[in-house]
Design an enzyme around this catalytic site. Structure first.
Site, short mmCIF file in Angstrom:
data_model
loop_
_atom_site.label_atom_id
_atom_site.label_comp_id
_atom_site.label_asym_id
_atom_site.label_seq_id
_atom_site.Cartn_x
_atom_site.Cartn_y
_atom_site.Cartn_z
N LYS A 15 76.95 -49.58 21.45
CA LYS A 15 75.88 -50.56 21.97
C LYS A 15 76.08 -51.72 22.08
O LYS A 15 75.08 -52.38 22.85
CB LYS A 15 74.77 -50.18 20.55
CG LYS A 15 74.31 -48.79 20.22
CD LYS A 15 74.29 -48.00 21.35
CE LYS A 15 73.69 -46.51 21.14
NZ LYS A 15 74.64 -45.59 20.53
N TYR B 25 70.39 -32.91 15.05
CA TYR B 25 70.97 -34.10 15.20
C TYR B 25 71.21 -34.63 13.74
O TYR B 25 70.62 -34.62 12.80
CB TYR B 25 69.85 -35.38 15.84
CG TYR B 25 70.02 -36.80 15.74
CD1 TYR B 25 70.78 -37.13 16.72
CD2 TYR B 25 69.89 -37.65 14.52
CE1 TYR B 25 71.25 -38.57 16.62
CE2 TYR B 25 70.10 -38.71 14.57
CZ TYR B 25 70.89 -39.22 15.70
OH TYR B 25 71.49 -40.53 15.56
N TYR C 116 78.26 -38.51 16.03
CA TYR C 116 78.41 -38.61 17.65
C TYR C 116 79.54 -38.21 17.99
O TYR C 116 80.07 -37.20 18.21
CB TYR C 116 77.96 -39.97 17.92
CG TYR C 116 76.49 -40.54 17.92
CD1 TYR C 116 75.66 -40.06 19.00
CD2 TYR C 116 75.91 -41.37 16.78
CE1 TYR C 116 74.43 -40.45 18.86
CE2 TYR C 116 74.64 -41.69 16.93
CZ TYR C 116 73.86 -41.16 18.16
OH TYR C 116 72.44 -41.43 17.88
C1 LIG Z 1 74.49 -44.09 20.33
C2 LIG Z 1 75.74 -43.55 20.17
C3 LIG Z 1 76.38 -42.51 21.04
C4 LIG Z 1 75.60 -42.01 22.36
O1 LIG Z 1 75.27 -42.94 23.31
P1 LIG Z 1 73.99 -42.92 23.84
O2 LIG Z 1 74.27 -43.91 24.98
O3 LIG Z 1 72.85 -42.92 23.16
O4 LIG Z 1 73.93 -41.44 24.74
C5 LIG Z 1 77.68 -42.17 21.02
N1 LIG Z 1 78.42 -42.47 19.84
C6 LIG Z 1 78.08 -43.37 19.00
C7 LIG Z 1 78.83 -43.67 17.75
C8 LIG Z 1 76.76 -43.94 18.87
O5 LIG Z 1 76.18 -44.88 18.19
#
Ligand SMILES: *Cc1c(COP(=O)(O)O)cnc(C)c1O
Length: 365
Positions: free
Chosen positions: A76, A290, A316
């Protein structure tokens, strides 16, 4: 890093030739957008030789976007370089955003707001129903609060966009100037951060004389993949990009990514550059939903911690790795030489899921 040199390749001069011209064009398109520097860039690209040996097949590399530096890092931060610059440009004094309880996006936004002297309001949606205080208060939530953000909860399934609008109205009535960032920072402005990552990776591999065959990462709110798709298309790259889904089914995930990638390409002056077939998601590793741990994620996180000394996350990157490992075993990367896993960060969320890992000797109380 002499041992990072793949054998049989030569160092190219990254600043000459047609690829260099495409990089230069893309860099100048990106330079047209306001940006604040928040991340430690470029992030390292490192070999994972113990994993490669363990799996056989291609050589695996990791692009360390977990090392972007802001409040323990993550993907991010790249998006926030463009989003926060837009907030500054609009004269905002308060940031409003939303995410799941253990949102890495919320944590990095809180840190960016702190650095830019803005207030930050986070709306956290309870998507898992967990009442474990480790989940509801530790990990990212602890850091949100350390960065001085105001944290409010919403129940699962709430209309989070509407909740943010309502909060922004209330803040405006109090005389504040709020700037709303969508969940995951996934709009065209945020996706520019991953157009920039595609450019960075292209430059980095050109300098190393490394030819990447595939790039794999976890995909959620879609900005990361959309930015990469648009950036790679602008560079004329033939890297096989694959997102491993963490929430939506494949059809929905791919159409979300395609839609945002198409609009992002238009923003950088490459209208029509994104083809539908450039967008690939595999959503077979989500499990029950999720943020809900899967046995494959647990095995993948433990394997990489033990083999490579690397930390991935339960929501993720751990599910993304599960996909990478399983697909490798099924032959999906057969014939390829170099496969890069983009580490999107999130290991702070491990502290929200201590019992998921079933570690020997762990006492829950
Ligand atoms: C937000 C996030 C993702 C996914 O990215 P997007 O742009 O939302 O698809 C992947 N890995 C981590 C650790 C994240 O925080």
């Amino acid at each position: 890093m002499a041992d990072a040199e793949p054998s049989g390749t030569h160092r190219a001069n990254p600043s000459v030739g047609p690829a260099a011209a495409q990089r230069k064009d893309l860099a100048s398109a990106l330079a047209g957008f306001p940006r604040v520097h928040l991340g430690h860039l470029p992030t390292p690209l490192e070999p994972m030789d113990r994993l490669s040996e363990h799996l056989g097949g291609p050589r695996f590399w990791v692009k360390r976007d977990d090392c972007t530096g802001l409040s323990s890092g993550g993907n991010k931060t790249r998006k926030l370089e463009f989003l926060m610059a837009e907030a500054v440009e609009q004269g905002a004094d308060t940031i409003v955003t939303q995410g799941a309880t253990q949102s890495n996006h919320a944590r990095q936004t809180a840190a960016a707001a702190a650095r830019l002297e803005m207030a930050c309001h986070l709306l956290l949606e309870d998507r898992t129903g967990s009442n474990d205080p480790q989940y509801t208060l530790n990990g990212n939530v602890l850091l949100d609060r350390l960065h001085g953000a105001t944290v409010a909860k919403r129940s699962g399934g709430a209309d989070m966009a509407a909740e943010m609008e309502a909060l922004a109205d209330k803040l405006r009535a109090e005389g504040r100037k709020p700037y709303i960032i969508p969940g995951g920072g996934s709009n065209t402005t945020g996706a520019l951060g991953y157009v920039n990552c595609a450019l960075e990776l292209d430059e980095q591999t050109a300098t190393m004389g490394l030819k990447i065959d595939a790039l794999v990462h976890a995909t959620g709110s879609s900005g990361t993949q959309a930015g990469l798709v648009a950036g790679l298309a602008a560079l004329g790259s033939d890297i096989h990009l694959l997102g491993i889904g963490v929430r939506a089914p494949r059809e929905k995930q791919e159409s979300m990514v395609f839609d945002l990638a198409t609009r992002t390409a238009t923003c950088i002056g490459r209208e029509g550059a994104v083809r539908r077939e450039d967008v690939r998601a595999n959503c077979d590793y989500v499990g029950a939903g999720y943020g809900i741990p899967t046995p494959g994620m647990v095995a993948a996180v433990r394997l990489l911690a033990e083999l490579e000394g690397l930390l991935f996350d339960p929501v993720y990157s751990g599910k993304g790795l599960d996909g990478l490992i399983d697909l490798t075993r099924k032959g999906a990367f057969d014939g390829m030489e170099n496969v890069v896993f983009l580490h999107t960060g999130g290991s702070v969320a491990l502290f929200g899921y201590p019992e998921a890992f079933d570690l020997p000797g762990y006492q829950p109380n």
